[in-house]
Design a protein around this motif. Structure first.
Motif, PDB file in Angstrom:
ATOM      1  N   GLY A  24       6.921   1.891   4.897  1.00  0.00           N
ATOM      2  CA  GLY A  24       6.697   0.606   4.239  1.00  0.00           C
ATOM      3  C   GLY A  24       5.311   0.048   4.486  1.00  0.00           C
ATOM      4  N   VAL A  25       4.804   0.226   5.696  1.00  0.00           N
ATOM      5  CA  VAL A  25       3.498  -0.334   6.069  1.00  0.00           C
ATOM      6  C   VAL A  25       2.351   0.421   5.409  1.00  0.00           C
ATOM      7  N   TYR A  26       2.433   1.731   5.357  1.00  0.00           N
ATOM      8  CA  TYR A  26       1.306   2.529   4.861  1.00  0.00           C
ATOM      9  C   TYR A  26       0.838   2.105   3.462  1.00  0.00           C
ATOM     10  N   PRO A  27       1.715   2.031   2.475  1.00  0.00           N
ATOM     11  CA  PRO A  27       1.201   1.630   1.151  1.00  0.00           C
ATOM     12  C   PRO A  27       0.716   0.187   1.103  1.00  0.00           C
ATOM     13  N   ILE A  28       1.337  -0.681   1.875  1.00  0.00           N
ATOM     14  CA  ILE A  28       0.918  -2.088   1.853  1.00  0.00           C
ATOM     15  C   ILE A  28      -0.462  -2.244   2.472  1.00  0.00           C
ATOM     16  N   ILE A  29      -0.687  -1.624   3.626  1.00  0.00           N
ATOM     17  CA  ILE A  29      -2.000  -1.759   4.271  1.00  0.00           C
ATOM     18  C   ILE A  29      -3.084  -1.081   3.443  1.00  0.00           C
ATOM     19  N   THR A  30      -2.733   0.016   2.783  1.00  0.00           N
ATOM     20  CA  THR A  30      -3.706   0.687   1.916  1.00  0.00           C
ATOM     21  C   THR A  30      -4.100  -0.221   0.758  1.00  0.00           C
ATOM     22  N   LEU A  31      -3.126  -0.868   0.133  1.00  0.00           N
ATOM     23  CA  LEU A  31      -3.408  -1.791  -0.964  1.00  0.00           C
ATOM     24  C   LEU A  31      -4.255  -2.973  -0.481  1.00  0.00           C
ATOM     25  N   ILE A  32      -3.902  -3.540   0.660  1.00  0.00           N
ATOM     26  CA  ILE A  32      -4.685  -4.664   1.198  1.00  0.00           C
ATOM     27  C   ILE A  32      -6.130  -4.234   1.447  1.00  0.00           C
ATOM     28  N   TYR A  44      -7.812  -1.806  -0.040  1.00  0.00           N
ATOM     29  CA  TYR A  44      -8.487  -1.639  -1.335  1.00  0.00           C
ATOM     30  C   TYR A  44      -8.918  -2.984  -1.910  1.00  0.00           C
ATOM     31  N   LEU A  45      -8.137  -4.020  -1.681  1.00  0.00           N
ATOM     32  CA  LEU A  45      -8.475  -5.342  -2.203  1.00  0.00           C
ATOM     33  C   LEU A  45      -9.517  -6.070  -1.361  1.00  0.00           C
ATOM     34  N   VAL A  46      -9.451  -5.921  -0.038  1.00  0.00           N
ATOM     35  CA  VAL A  46     -10.301  -6.705   0.862  1.00  0.00           C
ATOM     36  C   VAL A  46     -11.656  -6.038   1.128  1.00  0.00           C
ATOM     37  N   THR A  97     -13.490  -8.093   9.184  1.00  0.00           N
ATOM     38  CA  THR A  97     -12.590  -7.565   8.157  1.00  0.00           C
ATOM     39  C   THR A  97     -11.161  -7.509   8.690  1.00  0.00           C
ATOM     40  N   THR A  98     -11.016  -7.055   9.920  1.00  0.00           N
ATOM     41  CA  THR A  98      -9.697  -6.990  10.543  1.00  0.00           C
ATOM     42  C   THR A  98      -9.103  -8.389  10.700  1.00  0.00           C
ATOM     43  N   LEU A  99      -9.948  -9.374  10.940  1.00  0.00           N
ATOM     44  CA  LEU A  99      -9.497 -10.758  11.058  1.00  0.00           C
ATOM     45  C   LEU A  99      -8.909 -11.266   9.744  1.00  0.00           C
ATOM     46  N   ILE A 100      -9.355 -10.750   8.636  1.00  0.00           N
ATOM     47  CA  ILE A 100      -8.815 -11.116   7.326  1.00  0.00           C
ATOM     48  C   ILE A 100      -7.543 -10.318   7.019  1.00  0.00           C
ATOM     49  N   VAL A 101      -7.550  -9.018   7.316  1.00  0.00           N
ATOM     50  CA  VAL A 101      -6.457  -8.122   6.955  1.00  0.00           C
ATOM     51  C   VAL A 101      -5.210  -8.362   7.813  1.00  0.00           C
ATOM     52  N   THR A 102      -5.382  -8.590   9.092  1.00  0.00           N
ATOM     53  CA  THR A 102      -4.245  -8.693  10.015  1.00  0.00           C
ATOM     54  C   THR A 102      -3.267  -9.810   9.661  1.00  0.00           C
ATOM     55  N   PRO A 103      -3.712 -11.047   9.428  1.00  0.00           N
ATOM     56  CA  PRO A 103      -2.732 -12.086   9.073  1.00  0.00           C
ATOM     57  C   PRO A 103      -1.997 -11.785   7.761  1.00  0.00           C
ATOM     58  N   LEU A 104      -2.694 -11.175   6.806  1.00  0.00           N
ATOM     59  CA  LEU A 104      -2.037 -10.801   5.556  1.00  0.00           C
ATOM     60  C   LEU A 104      -0.924  -9.790   5.808  1.00  0.00           C
ATOM     61  N   MET A 105      -1.232  -8.767   6.592  1.00  0.00           N
ATOM     62  CA  MET A 105      -0.256  -7.719   6.865  1.00  0.00           C
ATOM     63  C   MET A 105       0.921  -8.248   7.673  1.00  0.00           C
ATOM     64  N   VAL A 106       0.654  -9.046   8.673  1.00  0.00           N
ATOM     65  CA  VAL A 106       1.730  -9.589   9.512  1.00  0.00           C
ATOM     66  C   VAL A 106       2.630 -10.510   8.685  1.00  0.00           C
ATOM     67  N   ALA A 107       2.051 -11.341   7.838  1.00  0.00           N
ATOM     68  CA  ALA A 107       2.855 -12.227   6.996  1.00  0.00           C
ATOM     69  C   ALA A 107       3.743 -11.422   6.049  1.00  0.00           C
ATOM     70  N   ILE A 108       3.200 -10.395   5.441  1.00  0.00           N
ATOM     71  CA  ILE A 108       3.995  -9.545   4.552  1.00  0.00           C
ATOM     72  C   ILE A 108       5.122  -8.878   5.321  1.00  0.00           C
ATOM     73  N   MET A 109       4.820  -8.392   6.522  1.00  0.00           N
ATOM     74  CA  MET A 109       5.853  -7.724   7.323  1.00  0.00           C
ATOM     75  C   MET A 109       6.960  -8.692   7.729  1.00  0.00           C
TER      76      MET A 109
END
Length: 95
Positions: free
Chosen positions: A37-45, A47-49, A61-73
């Motif tokens: 579940g995580v692999y496609p979501i983090i890949t999409l994030i 590609y966007l970020v 960059t990680t500071l932007i990606v991490t809250p997005l991924m954690v919220a989705i999870m």
């Protein structure tokens, strides 16, 4: 008075595992389902970020990606995994 004592309590109407068996998650199976579940979501994030953060240090960059991924999870992915894959993940406790 006897009507009150014969009434079912909310806990007696909930489904329980058969014969006192309890369930717990199988961590290996939970890991696999979460990984898939995580692999496609983090890949999409990414590609966007990444195009928006080109030239930034990796920590920014990680500071932007991490809250997005954690919220989705937390708010979407984990509840979906628990709902859809409970039969695959949950196993009886061995005694």
């Amino acid at each position: 008075m006897s009507d009150i004592s014969s009434a079912q309590t909310p806990s007696s109407t909930t489904a329980q595992p058969a014969a006192g068996a309890s369930l717990r998650p199988n961590r290996s199976r939970q890991f696999l389902v979460t990984l898939f579940g995580v692999y496609p979501i983090i890949t999409l994030i990414l590609y966007l970020v990444l195009p928006l953060t080109a030239g930034w240090p990796i920590w920014q960059t990680t500071l932007i990606v991490t809250p997005l991924m954690v919220a989705i999870m937390v708010f979407w992915m984990i509840p979906q995994i628990q709902k859809r894959f409970a039969g695959f993940i949950m196993r009886p406790v061995r005694r």
